[in-house]
Design a protein around this motif. Structure first.
Motif, mmCIF file in Angstrom:
data_model
loop_
_atom_site.group_PDB
_atom_site.id
_atom_site.type_symbol
_atom_site.label_atom_id
_atom_site.label_comp_id
_atom_site.label_asym_id
_atom_site.label_seq_id
_atom_site.Cartn_x
_atom_site.Cartn_y
_atom_site.Cartn_z
ATOM 1 N N THR A 95 3.109 6.443 -5.132
ATOM 2 C CA THR A 95 3.027 6.548 -6.539
ATOM 3 C C THR A 95 2.045 7.665 -6.727
ATOM 4 O OG1 THR A 95 3.466 4.307 -7.036
ATOM 5 C CG2 THR A 95 2.020 5.612 -8.638
ATOM 6 N N TYR A 96 0.976 7.788 -5.848
ATOM 7 C CA TYR A 96 -0.083 8.814 -5.784
ATOM 8 C C TYR A 96 0.632 10.120 -5.564
ATOM 9 C CZ TYR A 96 -3.862 11.687 -4.041
ATOM 10 O OH TYR A 96 -4.554 12.942 -3.886
ATOM 11 N N GLY A 139 8.986 -0.941 -5.603
ATOM 12 C CA GLY A 139 8.649 -1.468 -6.761
ATOM 13 C C GLY A 139 7.607 -0.368 -7.416
ATOM 14 N N SER A 140 6.938 -0.554 -8.446
ATOM 15 C CA SER A 140 5.714 0.038 -9.087
ATOM 16 C C SER A 140 4.252 -0.066 -8.855
ATOM 17 C CB SER A 140 6.255 0.017 -10.391
ATOM 18 O OG SER A 140 7.449 0.317 -11.038
ATOM 19 N N ALA A 141 3.522 0.697 -9.216
ATOM 20 C CA ALA A 141 2.069 0.401 -8.889
ATOM 21 C C ALA A 141 1.364 1.170 -10.268
ATOM 22 C CB ALA A 141 1.674 1.151 -7.634
ATOM 23 N N VAL A 142 0.240 0.684 -10.166
ATOM 24 C CA VAL A 142 -0.733 0.949 -11.529
ATOM 25 C C VAL A 142 -1.969 1.549 -10.922
ATOM 26 C CG1 VAL A 142 -1.741 0.461 -13.648
ATOM 27 C CG2 VAL A 142 0.581 -0.215 -13.085
ATOM 28 N N VAL A 176 9.181 4.330 -9.651
ATOM 29 C CA VAL A 176 9.529 3.242 -8.773
ATOM 30 C C VAL A 176 9.572 3.781 -7.431
ATOM 31 C CG1 VAL A 176 11.544 1.649 -8.056
ATOM 32 C CG2 VAL A 176 10.886 2.082 -10.454
ATOM 33 N N VAL A 177 8.984 3.313 -6.492
ATOM 34 C CA VAL A 177 8.882 3.738 -4.890
ATOM 35 C C VAL A 177 9.771 2.602 -4.127
ATOM 36 C CG1 VAL A 177 7.497 3.894 -2.915
ATOM 37 C CG2 VAL A 177 6.708 4.512 -5.208
ATOM 38 N N VAL A 201 0.873 -1.336 0.119
ATOM 39 C CA VAL A 201 0.166 0.237 -0.137
ATOM 40 C C VAL A 201 0.624 1.243 -0.004
ATOM 41 C CG1 VAL A 201 -1.881 1.492 1.425
ATOM 42 C CG2 VAL A 201 -2.105 -1.103 0.988
ATOM 43 N N THR A 202 1.954 0.997 0.601
ATOM 44 C CA THR A 202 3.020 2.345 0.607
ATOM 45 C C THR A 202 3.620 2.361 -0.676
ATOM 46 O OG1 THR A 202 3.728 1.873 2.943
ATOM 47 C CG2 THR A 202 5.207 3.228 1.624
ATOM 48 N N VAL A 203 3.717 1.647 -1.582
ATOM 49 C CA VAL A 203 4.286 1.728 -2.948
ATOM 50 C C VAL A 203 2.812 2.458 -3.662
ATOM 51 C CG1 VAL A 203 4.659 0.643 -5.029
ATOM 52 C CG2 VAL A 203 5.794 -0.095 -3.032
#
Length: 337
Positions: free
Chosen positions: A108-109, A316-319, A146-147, A102-104
């Motif tokens: 990202t947001y 990692g990344s998030a969409v 990338v977080v 959720v942190t990722v």
């Protein structure tokens, strides 16, 4: 006066419904975002919910909303400014102190909103019930965000547990559990039992007894049970992991940062990953979620000093998958969802 007697059974069952029926509610619309985390592809990775502007929600209401959203973990942003963001994390059945996937999604947001900068730029400190965490964001050449977050050092504990008992709970042949590596407990927030397996096929095809895994988790005081293999789907990846957490109300998650960061520490402690070349930073790629149809990739950076782990970073990344609104009503200073 409207007859509200029909609500009495519900109010007894759900404390957050205790309200003055004559009060006039003030409707609030809380932004809801759901990200697919630890992936750069839609419908991969682990789903993470974000509820913004959640500072007026009580814990009971957060828990009710998390149960309603019913993704593995939902983060509630209770306060945010340029220096820090304060978050509480809830699974559908329980609050947890930290959630990396959720942190990722959250950072990202924040990066997309201009509130989190590139590595070297300024990003707000993450504040949770487990403490403060430094998080950074970097944009790759193709635009992918990338977080990465600091998770401190892993704690590895010896564990006296029967191979037969673990194999029975996982419904596998106990000969598939490696004898050259120990089953141990690792923690970087949550506690995980690591089960080393000899081959990927056993890992991919296991169908555990989740009631037995719940009992085993309670016996060992761990939140999750994580069998893994050094054989991988993708040749460039370091290891393949599954993470079973029925004790937390979710049978299996497709990506877990706390689990994989602790597992990376276990691999170094047990000399599965070579550290003899004296590198200051060891990089790993963990794969997870293939069995659930949600492939995930987690990036791990381990800082070493004279053979000892000094820092683990994971990310990692998030969409963004879903963008919506939660309707809430505030009555007598209590937010009702």
């Amino acid at each position: 006066m409207p007859d509200s007697s029909y609500l009495s059974p519900l109010k007894n069952k759900y404390p957050y419904m205790q309200m003055n029926m004559m009060s006039k509610p003030r409707k609030r619309r809380l932004p809801l975002k759901i990200y697919d985390c630890f992936t750069n592809a839609r419908f991969g990775g682990n789903m993470g919910g974000l509820v913004l502007d959640a500072g007026l929600l009580a814990d009971a209401e957060m828990q009710a909303i998390a149960k309603e959203i019913n993704v593995p973990v939902t983060g509630f942003v209770t306060a945010i400014d340029v220096d820090a963001v304060q978050v509480k994390f809830f699974m559908p059945t329980a609050e947890i102190p930290m959630c990396s996937h959720v942190t990722v999604g959250l950072y990202t947001y924040l990066h997309e909103q201009g509130l989190a900068g590139d590595e070297g730029g300024k990003s707000p400190l993450l504040k949770t019930s487990s403490g403060n965490t430094q998080v950074s964001t970097t944009v790759l050449s193709g635009g992918e965000i990338v977080v990465m977050m600091n998770l401190g050092c892993v704690v590895i504990e010896k564990c006296e547990v029967s191979r037969e008992l673990v194999a029975e709970a996982l419904r596998i042949n106990q000969l598939a559990i490696r004898t050259d590596l120990p089953m141990e407990i690792g923690a970087t927030g949550l506690r995980h039992l690591f089960v080393p397996l000899s081959d990927l096929n056993t890992l991919e095809n296991m169908r555990p007894d989740f009631s037995a895994l719940t009992a085993l988790s309670e016996q060992l005081s761990v939140e999750t049970i994580a069998p893994f293999s050094m054989q991988t789907q993708v040749i460039d990846n370091t290891f393949h992991c599954r993470d079973f957490c029925p004790a937390l109300g979710v049978n299996e998650v497709p990506a877990s940062g706390t689990t994989n960061s602790a597992l990376s520490g276990y691999l170094i402690e047990n000399k599965v990953v070579n550290t003899a070349d004296g590198k200051a930073t060891i990089n790993m790629l963990a794969e997870q979620g293939y069995e659930l149809g949600r492939p995930s990739i987690l990036k791990i950076e381990i800082e070493m000093n004279h053979g000892e782990i000094t820092q683990i970073r994971i990310g990692g990344s998030a969409v963004l998958s879903i963008d919506g609104i939660i309707n809430a009503w505030q009555i007598n200073n209590s937010a009702i969802s």
